[in-house]
Scaffold this motif. Structure first.
Motif, mmCIF file in Angstrom:
data_model
loop_
_atom_site.group_PDB
_atom_site.id
_atom_site.type_symbol
_atom_site.label_atom_id
_atom_site.label_comp_id
_atom_site.label_asym_id
_atom_site.label_seq_id
_atom_site.Cartn_x
_atom_site.Cartn_y
_atom_site.Cartn_z
ATOM 1 N N MET A 259 25.067 22.298 35.646
ATOM 2 C CA MET A 259 25.345 22.959 34.344
ATOM 3 C C MET A 259 25.722 24.565 34.641
ATOM 4 O O MET A 259 25.070 25.074 35.722
ATOM 5 N N VAL A 260 26.299 25.262 34.060
ATOM 6 C CA VAL A 260 26.501 26.758 34.103
ATOM 7 C C VAL A 260 26.040 27.255 32.713
ATOM 8 O O VAL A 260 25.865 26.667 31.850
ATOM 9 N N THR A 261 25.891 28.601 32.970
ATOM 10 C CA THR A 261 25.275 29.445 31.808
ATOM 11 C C THR A 261 26.452 30.367 31.279
ATOM 12 O O THR A 261 27.045 30.898 32.486
ATOM 13 N N LEU A 262 27.031 30.202 30.172
ATOM 14 C CA LEU A 262 27.923 31.312 29.556
ATOM 15 C C LEU A 262 27.335 32.081 28.551
ATOM 16 O O LEU A 262 26.252 31.496 28.137
ATOM 17 N N PHE A 263 27.897 33.168 28.206
ATOM 18 C CA PHE A 263 27.330 33.735 27.013
ATOM 19 C C PHE A 263 28.348 33.970 25.855
ATOM 20 O O PHE A 263 29.654 33.910 26.230
ATOM 21 N N PHE A 264 27.942 33.604 24.632
ATOM 22 C CA PHE A 264 28.767 33.680 23.477
ATOM 23 C C PHE A 264 28.402 34.711 22.755
ATOM 24 O O PHE A 264 27.185 34.554 22.001
ATOM 25 N N ASP A 265 28.840 36.038 22.502
ATOM 26 C CA ASP A 265 28.353 37.059 21.565
ATOM 27 C C ASP A 265 26.989 37.433 22.052
ATOM 28 O O ASP A 265 26.189 37.655 20.969
ATOM 29 N N GLY A 266 26.742 37.176 23.165
ATOM 30 C CA GLY A 266 25.725 37.629 23.786
ATOM 31 C C GLY A 266 24.333 36.513 24.088
ATOM 32 O O GLY A 266 23.477 36.823 24.520
ATOM 33 N N ARG A 267 24.774 35.537 23.344
ATOM 34 C CA ARG A 267 23.850 34.398 23.355
ATOM 35 C C ARG A 267 24.309 33.355 24.535
ATOM 36 O O ARG A 267 25.204 32.963 24.783
ATOM 37 N N CYS B 218 41.679 28.228 18.736
ATOM 38 C CA CYS B 218 40.600 28.540 19.605
ATOM 39 C C CYS B 218 40.657 29.796 20.424
ATOM 40 O O CYS B 218 39.733 30.181 21.146
ATOM 41 N N LEU B 219 41.347 30.821 19.880
ATOM 42 C CA LEU B 219 41.567 31.965 20.600
ATOM 43 C C LEU B 219 40.502 32.694 20.517
ATOM 44 O O LEU B 219 39.584 33.009 19.549
ATOM 45 N N VAL B 220 39.701 33.250 21.714
ATOM 46 C CA VAL B 220 38.534 33.859 21.905
ATOM 47 C C VAL B 220 38.957 35.192 22.956
ATOM 48 O O VAL B 220 39.863 35.376 23.409
ATOM 49 N N GLU B 221 37.788 36.163 23.073
ATOM 50 C CA GLU B 221 38.020 36.868 24.056
ATOM 51 C C GLU B 221 36.873 36.523 25.299
ATOM 52 O O GLU B 221 36.016 36.117 25.096
ATOM 53 N N ILE B 222 37.582 36.277 26.782
ATOM 54 C CA ILE B 222 36.827 35.767 27.598
ATOM 55 C C ILE B 222 36.819 36.826 28.637
ATOM 56 O O ILE B 222 38.017 37.267 29.081
ATOM 57 N N ASP B 223 35.858 37.278 29.305
ATOM 58 C CA ASP B 223 35.390 38.483 30.331
ATOM 59 C C ASP B 223 36.296 39.634 29.956
ATOM 60 O O ASP B 223 37.134 39.945 30.930
ATOM 61 N N THR C 199 33.612 36.386 19.899
ATOM 62 C CA THR C 199 34.307 36.067 18.912
ATOM 63 C C THR C 199 35.700 36.849 18.723
ATOM 64 O O THR C 199 35.536 38.218 18.987
ATOM 65 N N GLN C 200 36.773 36.323 18.619
ATOM 66 C CA GLN C 200 38.140 37.258 18.190
ATOM 67 C C GLN C 200 38.189 37.515 16.764
ATOM 68 O O GLN C 200 38.579 36.718 15.944
ATOM 69 N N ALA C 201 37.922 38.724 16.374
ATOM 70 C CA ALA C 201 38.394 39.221 14.919
ATOM 71 C C ALA C 201 39.809 39.587 14.802
ATOM 72 O O ALA C 201 39.891 40.717 15.251
ATOM 73 N N GLY C 202 40.361 39.108 14.020
ATOM 74 C CA GLY C 202 41.888 39.424 13.633
ATOM 75 C C GLY C 202 42.624 39.417 14.712
ATOM 76 O O GLY C 202 42.425 38.723 15.840
ATOM 77 N N LEU C 203 43.736 40.212 14.719
ATOM 78 C CA LEU C 203 44.905 40.199 15.767
ATOM 79 C C LEU C 203 44.441 41.351 16.593
ATOM 80 O O LEU C 203 44.310 42.239 16.379
ATOM 81 N N ARG C 204 44.996 40.979 17.885
ATOM 82 C CA ARG C 204 44.640 41.948 19.028
ATOM 83 C C ARG C 204 46.039 42.307 19.468
ATOM 84 O O ARG C 204 46.976 41.315 19.547
#
Length: 121
Positions: free
Chosen positions: A22-30, A74-79, A99-104
């Motif tokens: 198992m690995v630990t990742l963080f989503f919006d700090g969680r 499924c677009l998100v910001e990763i690292d 989380t990705q908010a709007g257009l980047r």
């Protein structure tokens, strides 16, 4: 508007179905746990995340639809890199997902120039 999570893992969150580490990742700090090698989208869905991004037009919440790289919901910001298709990226230890908010937009070197949250009423 809160909604019920439609995706539930068939195995406990702290166990891998095939014995993978198992690995630990963080989503919006969680902090979240996921089997090594699974996609970021699968890891987020299995951990109860139901909104991955919001649309630039209406701000509506979006989540993966196709899980194979065709729909871009499924677009998100990763690292620190926005516009990543979470269904095509494998989880890694310590990965930071937001989380990705709007257009980047990009400056060509991968740096975010501006976040355009142009919501049309």
């Amino acid at each position: 508007m809160p909604t019920d999570v439609r995706f539930r893992s068939l195995v406990p969150a702290d166990a891998s179905p095939r014995g993978e580490p198992m690995v630990t990742l963080f989503f919006d700090g969680r902090a979240l746990q996921a089997p090594a090698g699974c996609s970021v989208a699968a890891a987020l869905l299995a951990n109860g995340v139901s909104t991955f991004r919001t649309t630039p037009v209406s701000g509506a919440p979006r989540a993966p639809y196709c899980m194979m790289g065709a729909c871009f919901d499924c677009l998100v910001e990763i690292d620190g890199q926005p516009n990543r298709q979470s269904c095509l990226v494998a989880v890694a230890e310590g990965m930071q997902v937001k989380t990705q908010a709007g257009l980047r937009s990009f400056d060509g070197a991968g740096t975010v120039i501006a976040e355009e949250a142009a919501h049309v009423e």
